[in-house]
Enzyme design. Structure first.
Site, PDB file in Angstrom:
ATOM      1  N   ASP A 175      92.917   1.344  11.981  1.00  0.00           N
ATOM      2  CA  ASP A 175      93.465   0.205  12.722  1.00  0.00           C
ATOM      3  C   ASP A 175      92.925  -1.143  12.267  1.00  0.00           C
ATOM      4  OD1 ASP A 175      95.308   1.492  14.502  1.00  0.00           O
ATOM      5  OD2 ASP A 175      93.570   2.377  15.499  1.00  0.00           O
ATOM      6  N   ASP A 209     101.965   4.655  13.263  1.00  0.00           N
ATOM      7  CA  ASP A 209     101.396   3.359  13.613  1.00  0.00           C
ATOM      8  C   ASP A 209     100.820   2.647  12.380  1.00  0.00           C
ATOM      9  OD1 ASP A 209     101.169   5.595  15.374  1.00  0.00           O
ATOM     10  OD2 ASP A 209      99.986   4.449  16.800  1.00  0.00           O
TER      11      ASP A 209
HETATM   12  N1  GLY Z   1      98.309   2.635  17.815  1.00  0.00           N
HETATM   13  C1  GLY Z   1      98.000   3.317  19.029  1.00  0.00           C
HETATM   14  C2  GLY Z   1      99.032   3.124  20.059  1.00  0.00           C
HETATM   15  O1  GLY Z   1     100.104   2.611  19.797  1.00  0.00           O
HETATM   16  O2  GLY Z   1      98.750   3.492  21.194  1.00  0.00           O
END
Ligand code: GLY
Length: 398
Positions: free
Chosen positions: A115, A176
């Site tokens: 992330d 994601d």
């Molecule tokens: N990237 C984690 C979520 O969207 O919860």
């Protein structure tokens, strides 16, 4: 990717209905944007040294340190607020937070995950692009190098979570991550080092090939064998089931493929995004705000307003990349406008104590029962990003 044949988009069943929705006028969008800025003002004193938690409790975000995957969204909102208003209080708070992001990467605080793009594109690449802040540039480059360490060459993917030696997480990519790839591309452009774009290009091709199912729905996560590179299996983490389509995952895909296309001219990325967009648009309740998993289109389940905000940005990014002659382009723009207007008219949290979120009715992690029917900070960020896209010429931080 170009060697993979791409199936046709499913037709948008309600295209005619979407296209006849009245478009909100500019004054209405400006008023919604002003309401978001007022909420940021209300929260600014609490969230200058501290940050909002990923999701609210009773509509109010607890204050946390810079340790979550979500901290960049608030700093990104501050940069957007500064761009929207020119008011220096937002820039000053964002610049204060940039120092915390430098400290976080320098001291490797909670950075062993993919992330880093969410964190550093919105806090530090933004600062560099907007103000030429060299501290922010260095922090973002360090974050990009850390992200590149997660690239598994045999599998051609960035591993999402866990220590790279953890067998439970080995070789797992997630949809994601599409939004984390722009940090790699940006670092490649800044440094001239080809390894960044090479990794990002392989990852996005693998995501298009394996996370996207034949019907243009998406797995949330997909395991590759990190040794042989063989594709193994798709599973969910936050969705209803391994075979359902988690709404936010689909939204990350709708937004992420065209954002990556800004750096990677492969035309299949745009057609893939369009296929995902049509699947998404065909599984929405009447107000166009998705339920938390697209297996539920009948609005009896909790909505995920955060996924709607992400999808609105994605539809606008997709429309921007498509030729004027594309048959679905206008529907994407009109749907994005309708979603943003509906969020602004019917999904705003009422005033509350400092820390109150912007968008009600989001879901963070339904299977774990976390942040269900609450505000989620990325939803607030993408709602403001969508408003910026709709009201001015705006250059992404991604
Ligand atoms: N990237 C984690 C979520 O969207 O919860």
């Amino acid at each position: 990717m170009s060697r993979v044949s791409i199936a046709p988009r499913e037709p948008i069943g309600r295209a005619g209905e979407i296209l006849t929705r009245p478009r909100p006028d500019r004054d209405r969008l400006d008023a919604i944007l002003a309401a978001v800025l007022a909420r940021i003002d209300h929260n600014l004193a609490v969230f200058t040294d501290a940050f909002p938690a990923p999701s609210s409790q009773g509509g109010v975000y607890p204050a946390i340190d810079n340790t979550e995957w979500t901290n960049g969204f608030w700093t990104g909102m501050l940069w957007l607020a500064w761009e929207a208003s020119g008011q220096d209080r937002y820039r000053e708070a964002a610049e204060h937070q940039v120092l915390g992001f430098r400290d976080r990467i320098d001291n490797a605080i909670a950075v062993d995950h993919h992330d880093l793009g969410f964190l550093y594109s919105l806090s530090c690449v933004s600062a560099w692009k907007l103000t030429g802040d060299l501290v922010a540039r260095d922090a973002a480059l360090a974050a990009a190098r850390k992200l590149l360490e997660r690239y598994l060459p045999a599998a051609g993917v960035i591993q999402a979570w866990g220590d790279l030696s953890d067998p439970a997480q080995a070789g797992r990519m997630i949809i994601d991550c599409n939004l984390n790839l722009p940090l790699l591309y940006w670092a490649g452009e800044e440094t001239g080092e080809p390894a960044f774009a090479q990794a990002a290009n392989r990852h996005i091709a693998q995501a298009a090939r394996h996370i996207v199912r034949p019907d243009a729905s998406t797995f949330h996560t997909f395991f590759m064998d990190p040794g042989s590179g063989a594709p193994l299996r798709g599973t969910t983490h936050q969705g209803f089931s391994d075979s359902s389509c988690w709404a936010r995952g689909q939204a990350w895909g709708v937004a992420g493929f065209p954002l990556v296309h800004r750096y990677n001219a492969e035309p299949g990325l745009i057609e893939t995004a369009a296929r995902l967009a049509n699947y998404f648009l065909n599984r929405l309740p009447d107000d166009l705000i998705c339920c938390w998993d697209l297996i539920f289109a009948d609005a009896t389940q909790p909505r995920d307003s955060s996924a709607a905000a992400i999808a609105a940005c994605g539809l606008l990014e997709l429309a921007r990349a498509l030729p004027l002659s594309d048959p679905d382009r206008e529907t994407y723009e009109t749907a994005a406008l309708a979603m943003v207007e509906t969020l602004g008219e019917r999904y705003l949290l009422p005033p509350g104590p400092p820390g109150t979120g912007v968008l009600a009715h989001a879901v963070y992690h339904m299977p774990n029962g976390v942040g269900v029917d609450e505000a989620c900070i990325w939803g607030d960020y993408f709602f403001l990003e969508a408003l910026m896209r709709l009201t001015r010429v705006w250059e992404p931080y991604w």
